[in-house]
Design an enzyme around this catalytic site. Structure first.
Site, PDB file in Angstrom:
ATOM      1  N   PHE A 133       0.704  -1.192  -0.018  1.00  0.00           N
ATOM      2  CA  PHE A 133       0.025   0.129   0.259  1.00  0.00           C
ATOM      3  C   PHE A 133       0.853   1.145  -0.019  1.00  0.00           C
ATOM      4  CE2 PHE A 133      -2.890   3.391   1.904  1.00  0.00           C
ATOM      5  CZ  PHE A 133      -3.812   3.092   0.757  1.00  0.00           C
ATOM      6  N   TYR A 153      -9.964   1.290  10.719  1.00  0.00           N
ATOM      7  CA  TYR A 153     -11.135   1.562   9.935  1.00  0.00           C
ATOM      8  C   TYR A 153     -11.270   0.608   8.835  1.00  0.00           C
ATOM      9  CZ  TYR A 153      -7.604   4.319   7.042  1.00  0.00           C
ATOM     10  OH  TYR A 153      -6.554   4.603   6.573  1.00  0.00           O
ATOM     11  N   LYS A 154     -10.663  -0.798   8.942  1.00  0.00           N
ATOM     12  CA  LYS A 154     -11.100  -1.763   8.219  1.00  0.00           C
ATOM     13  C   LYS A 154     -12.010  -2.896   8.934  1.00  0.00           C
ATOM     14  CE  LYS A 154      -8.585  -0.360   4.405  1.00  0.00           C
ATOM     15  NZ  LYS A 154      -9.287  -0.017   3.441  1.00  0.00           N
ATOM     16  N   ARG A 169     -12.467  -5.860  -5.744  1.00  0.00           N
ATOM     17  CA  ARG A 169     -12.219  -6.463  -4.259  1.00  0.00           C
ATOM     18  C   ARG A 169     -13.292  -6.412  -3.701  1.00  0.00           C
ATOM     19  NH1 ARG A 169      -8.178  -3.069  -0.419  1.00  0.00           N
ATOM     20  NH2 ARG A 169      -9.873  -1.857  -0.072  1.00  0.00           N
ATOM     21  N   ASP A 183       2.589  -4.482   8.773  1.00  0.00           N
ATOM     22  CA  ASP A 183       1.350  -3.458   8.799  1.00  0.00           C
ATOM     23  C   ASP A 183       0.532  -4.489   8.632  1.00  0.00           C
ATOM     24  OD1 ASP A 183      -0.880  -2.097   7.689  1.00  0.00           O
ATOM     25  OD2 ASP A 183       0.192  -1.028   6.361  1.00  0.00           O
TER      26      ASP A 183
END
Lengths: 398, 398
Positions: free
Chosen positions: A90, A189-190, A357, A159
């Protein structure tokens, strides 16, 4: 959005902020909220109490832990001059690593994931890797990579953005300590359901925290809440012990409250089997999704990029498609809300296509939702619905 | 707590997050929220649109702008090796300056405010000063200090934590550009009413932003939202133009929403006279408070530390008192909610006493509230109420 969040936030706003005012720093426990959230979060990723700090963004936390990891290696005289990461990681991880490398006199080297074992040579001071890849969903064997890195004296920073709350993670406590990780960051926030832009977290292994305290090793963002005595208002920075020195400024109490609701919702699943049970459902959801897409959506150019084996993937599945953007827009309009991610190009070790995704959030998705989603995808592809001009490409975000 | 905040936050949570899900990054404008809030905030501190970035904490923003200021001076071959600040500045500013100085090869030098003019010599690369002092409420003449600093080629970074929303600030646009500031930071949770731990902001003068873009000067926290094309997922950091490169990670939408409500409440006062009208009320409130305390609370050892002249102070008044902590606890229990700040000791250029601080927030305090507050203070002092053991010292926060 967890059901508890709206009511708890409303109460914090109306009562703790609106009536308690600044008294709530003590009376409502605001000053200790980050510590409590951090320890609850830690229990979801195999981190002991007192080793996680919550607050700031993933990027800011990565800057802190990477800086400290580089400093530790410098102090130890490690001969490596490289921060190693994945070419298709990312981007914010790569951008922060680029900055830390520059400020630490190191070089950022990028490789593909299949090159990782061979690339782990003595030149590598620090490995920065994402446990579950944001595009492919590929999950790497954390303990094995830690072990291989440690054999070279290399430190590993993980990560956990797509891992925390989705797959079991054991950052430390392995039978053989060489299998433990060194540092980690992640976002709220996932799969932690903390809401848009929720606070992130940083973790450091107890062995490093002990040393950091003993040798007075500091992270660069020396804000007042990481001070040993923030309310003594001393003119000189004197860092708190252990993980507290990874705290910087004052955290948003609203954002922390929402994150706490997300984490507590996950913890309430603990009596029902905890992360292991969540993972079992995640595996069957993801497997069903991949099986159904293969069975129902063949012939339309979908190319699965998520590993077939459950042990090699997180809680999502992705497919490359020449018109992935338009297909995703058509899906979203029909209530199947996934992400489109633009192609990275071959220079990034990626195919040139964009990807679709779909996340399989095990806490609130049912197997029947997967059936419905795949039937919607089949309809969009079979009927060419995605060709409607209103699904044409605009700037895509998040 | 602005009246609008609870309803707007509830709507963001329930509808934008709960129903819109990730679609709200586009559909509800989350991705552009920080830019809008930043421009609205900028209009309150004399900053042109497109020159303020909102997000992260004050500490993190200070790290960014101080690093860039030091870098600019290095590039210009400025002979100064010193970051100059006030010995009794808010500690997080000093702690961050200490870190930036160390990483930039500079030295942090601390002086008292009355030493500032003489201390501004050619050794000073960057001045970091708080416009309104958090303890004394002393307000410094921003333009005159900018002018004196610029005569030495020195850059000035202002902390506006106790200024934004309380007093008129003109960061740039002076008739003579030499009077303009260079950089600024500030917080959203004082007079902007953004709530506990609200996002902070960073500002840079347009002349520096132009140069920063032209010469590709970077701040160290190179997170993805400061990239020129965040959603292109490029593996290499390529900073956005101007102030956008001071953005780092994903901001909390909940925290930004609450801050926006606070700022919009202030902006709604604009048709009624804007910051000038707010300032006039602030002056009369603060003057009344100081006059009444002098008239009604004499003989109890209160020692005013806030300047007598309105032009020299912000929107607060403070008194040193040997039992300031207990007095404030007794006041708070009676609904007069101020702060106690521990004494800094003579080494900090401060008296050894703790201080009582009362903020005169002009948007929602009335003159009659000041009368009531002073009568309560008089009662607490006259009757010795503060001697009650339950007001005894615990650890005091914020």
């Amino acid at each position: 959005l967890p059901k508890a969040t709206a009511a708890r936030l409303a109460s914090v706003v109306q009562h703790e902020w609106g009536e308690g005012l600044i008294r709530s720093w003590n009376d409502a426990g605001w000053i200790g909220l980050a510590r409590g959230v951090a320890d609850r979060l830690g229990s979801l990723v195999g981190a002991p109490a007192g080793t996680v700090a919550v607050g700031d963004s993933t990027s800011v936390n990565l800057f802190k832990v990477l800086s400290v990891a580089a400093d530790l290696q410098r102090r130890d005289g490690h001969r490596g001059s490289v921060i190693l990461s994945e070419r298709s990681n990312f981007p914010t991880d790569l951008y922060i690593a680029e900055s830390v490398a520059q400020h630490s006199g190191l070089t950022l080297r990028l490789v593909d994931h299949h090159e990782l074992p061979a690339a782990l040579d003595g030149d590598v001071a620090v490995v920065l890797w994402t446990h579950v890849h944001y595009r492919s969903g590929r999950m790497l064997p954390m303990a094995a990579i830690n072990r291989a890195a440690h054999a070279q004296g290399t430190l590993v920073v993980w990560d956990l953005a797509h891992s925390a709350g989705a797959v079991p993670v054991t950052l430390c406590g392995a039978a053989d300590p060489v299998d433990d990780a060194d540092f980690a960051v992640g976002c709220g926030y996932k799969y932690l359901n903390g809401g848009p832009g929720a606070p992130a977290f940083a973790w450091a292994h107890p062995r490093h925290l002990d040393r950091i305290t003993r040798e007075d090793i500091r992270q660069p963002l020396s804000g007042w809440l990481g001070h040993a005595a923030p309310f003594a208002f001393e003119p000189t920075y004197r860092p708190a012990e252990g993980i507290e020195r990874f705290t910087c400024g004052t955290p948003s109490i609203l954002a922390l409250t929402a994150l706490d609701c997300g984490i507590q919702t996950l913890l309430e699943a603990t009596p029902l089997g905890g992360m292991a049970a969540i993972r079992r459902k995640s595996e069957t959801l993801t497997q069903l999704l991949m099986d159904l897409v293969a069975a129902r959506c063949g012939g339309w150019g979908l190319q699965r990029i998520t590993p077939a084996e459950a042990k090699d993937r997180g809680s999502q599945a992705s497919w490359a498609h020449p018109h992935g953007y338009e297909v995703m827009q058509a899906l979203i309009e029909r209530g199947v809300i996934g992400d489109f991610r633009a192609g990275l190009g071959r220079a990034s070790g990626d195919d040139a296509l964009g990807i679709l995704r779909l996340g399989c959030a095990p806490l609130y998705l049912r197997h029947t939702d997967i059936w419905d989603a795949v039937e919607t995808l089949r309809e969009v592809l079979d009927t060419g619905l995605w060709r409607d001009p209103r699904y044409g490409r605009r700037s895509a975000v998040t």
